[in-house]
Design an enzyme around this catalytic site. Sequence first.
Site, PDB file in Angstrom:
ATOM      1  N   ASP A  94       0.865  -1.164   0.000  1.00 21.17           N
ATOM      2  CA  ASP A  94       0.000   0.000   0.000  1.00 21.17           C
ATOM      3  C   ASP A  94       0.915   1.232   0.000  1.00 21.17           C
ATOM      4  O   ASP A  94       2.071   1.175   0.404  1.00 21.17           O
ATOM      5  CB  ASP A  94      -0.928   0.003   1.212  1.00 21.17           C
ATOM      6  CG  ASP A  94      -2.207   0.785   0.952  1.00 21.17           C
ATOM      7  OD1 ASP A  94      -2.217   1.633   0.046  1.00 21.17           O
ATOM      8  OD2 ASP A  94      -3.206   0.552   1.667  1.00 21.17           O
ATOM      9  N   GLU A 133     -17.201  10.656   5.381  1.00 27.82           N
ATOM     10  CA  GLU A 133     -16.684   9.295   5.531  1.00 27.82           C
ATOM     11  C   GLU A 133     -15.779   8.964   4.356  1.00 27.82           C
ATOM     12  O   GLU A 133     -16.024   9.377   3.229  1.00 27.82           O
ATOM     13  CB  GLU A 133     -17.820   8.271   5.617  1.00 27.82           C
ATOM     14  CG  GLU A 133     -18.649   8.140   4.351  1.00 27.82           C
ATOM     15  CD  GLU A 133     -19.619   6.970   4.381  1.00 27.82           C
ATOM     16  OE1 GLU A 133     -19.552   6.165   5.326  1.00 27.82           O
ATOM     17  OE2 GLU A 133     -20.434   6.869   3.453  1.00 27.82           O
TER      18      GLU A 133
END
Length: 751
Positions: free
Chosen positions: A286, A493
């Site tokens: 990542d 969010e």
Amino acid sequence: MRFTIKLFFPLFLLLFLISCNKGKTEHKKEIKPVETQNPLFDSLPFYDAALSSEERIRDLISRLTLEEKAQQMMHNTPAIERLGIPPYSWWNEALHGVGRSGIATVFPQAIGIGATFDEDLAFKVSSAISDEARAMHNAAAEKRYYKQYGGLTFWTPNINIFRDPRWGRGQETYGEDPYLTSKIGVAFVKGLQGDNPKYLKTAACAKHFAVHSGPEKLRHQFNAVASAKDMWETYLPAFEALVEADVEAVMCAYNSTNGEPCCANNYLITDVLRNKWNFEGHILSDCWALEDFFEQEKGHAVVKTQAEAAALALKSGVSLNCGSTYYPGLVKAVEENLVTEKEIDEQLAILLKTRFKLGLFDKKEDNPYNNISIEVVNSEKHRALAREVAQKGIVLLKNNGVLPLKNDLSKYFITGPNAANTDILLGNYYGVNPKMVTILEGIAGAIDPASQLQYRMGAMLDRDPVNPMDYATGNARNSDVTIAVLGISSLLEGEEGESLASATAGDRLDYNLPQNQIKYLQKLRNSAGDRPIVAIITGGSPMNLAEVHELADAVLLAWYPGEEGGNAVADVLFGKISPSGRLPITFPKSLDQLPDYEDYSMKGRTYKYMKAAPLYPFGYGLSYTSFRYDTPVLSSMQIKKGDTVTVAVKVTNSGKIKSDEVVQMYLSDTQASVEVPLSQLYGIKRITLEPGASKEVSFTILPQMMKLVNNEGEKVLEAGEFKVFVGGTSPGQRSVDLGLSKPVEATFNIQ
């Protein structure tokens, strides 16, 4: 004078014609197409398609310097001009359409795709995405554009389990269930990668391996502790399914799992991924995850230098470093004897295999995917598909009979912070599109020209207005129906750093809707009196909708519905289609029903382990019609270990409206020797029935579905009693309370 003109006129004419012809020649040079065929194709072995990929890769690596090898293992690789190799960016996104790269079809967010419970539809979506990706790449390659987000390696899908509704990135997943996630995820991978025996259309990536679902704010240093049972019962099955489906890449997560950083986790990468599952594709970090190896205060601090971080990742099996400049540090790691050049060659070979499978070193005419033209991008066919997915993902949570609406009432009032908001169509990891249809626009385009439509925003997303003067709520008093578009957006969010209005790094530690929205809905209710209010909710995660449920006559959950979201909402609202979406995640009544957010134990989480009655259960969703399920018929009620069982049930549309039904089959082991899930989804079939029509639906229960996972993480098949549930929702009383029939059930025994 006349003589002079006659003498020189032909000469002037000749010079003029030469000048014109010269201009044409120069103009032709200016518009000459860029030469895209590599002049070195016939001189270097690694360009020779007649050789095996292993021979070609070996030849290419032999021609690279150590510095070039390290650079080719970064997400943005530089050109190697002497070998005719252009730059290449590995980093591309396609969560619900080609993202961050240009004009593309924007499909509903992943959680909305999960809500369709339809793997065939997911395959169509990802096939359309990969067509557009190839077309966009082909067009860019013609102009020799090699920008980030222009490659063919897509870091999709996100198959983490949405174990807790507070996780801001849960919208990127297909929900809380490993079986549903596996089915949708496998279909998505197959659509992205295509079915050509030699070439990948695009390369898919399973992420984030393996135990990863928040907290966002702590992800660079957090250690997710999971038992062997939870690992093999919940967190690993979807990854295993995608590896079996030949996913090309796996991305390791930021966090640690059971004490080891995921990108240097010997158990996950070596023992499970490589040795147990025989994964042959490449592993990537990542982005900026390797910095966490080295970061002393906000990371894992497992090494002290950048060279050590690069060496640790490489030795752990990570072929591609995204985000940081650590892999160029492999040169120093070789000098310090932390790694060998041979080890670098081994990982680079794995990585380069993907580029060869994509045809990036082959002649243009050899690869059929190079013929996909730009006309497919945002085509009418793809727009229609985006609309269909949005339609089938919308979940009807409540309806007291007000829906479907007539489209020729005298006056409609649409209001709320998300009615005209383009952001709520997108979610995160999105593409862009010139024809985004907001919910306001969709409804406006669906009503009769004689009808009146009023719009006022009325309330902001998450705060009270500075000016409290109210010009909005009075419309509810004199309108035939009020449509309030509420909910959340990716401002509140999402991923760390993306959610600009979130004080908690994109996580939703407050489970409720913003209080100003609830106050506004209450004012609308007071003004409307007995006139109906329809609440349309946007968002990508469970929310506390208890007050909305009480105040509104009908509640529709639209998720982040994509470019055709407004039209799809209107289609459902006015009865053009019957709603058929299902919740891919449990909506608890409050966070008090859940364990601590940082607790990765599955006890008390999801429909499989949560014993408290939720607000809305997993698999739940109402329709405009009703369905009757006959008693299931089993192929046998007594079987031996290793045998299969088929279950057949007749489903009838007992209402008056044509509709889809999502038939769900759950299995429960009632006599297990260890604690097991209350029930587990193991079958999904979406069917379409006319009013009064019936269809027999059958499922096969395989031996692996009957196995339990013991406390050591081993899958064991035990004798005993099993219950089978078939219906339009998960088992449990709550669905009955909300208006659905209880799933029918049958029992069989393993001897």
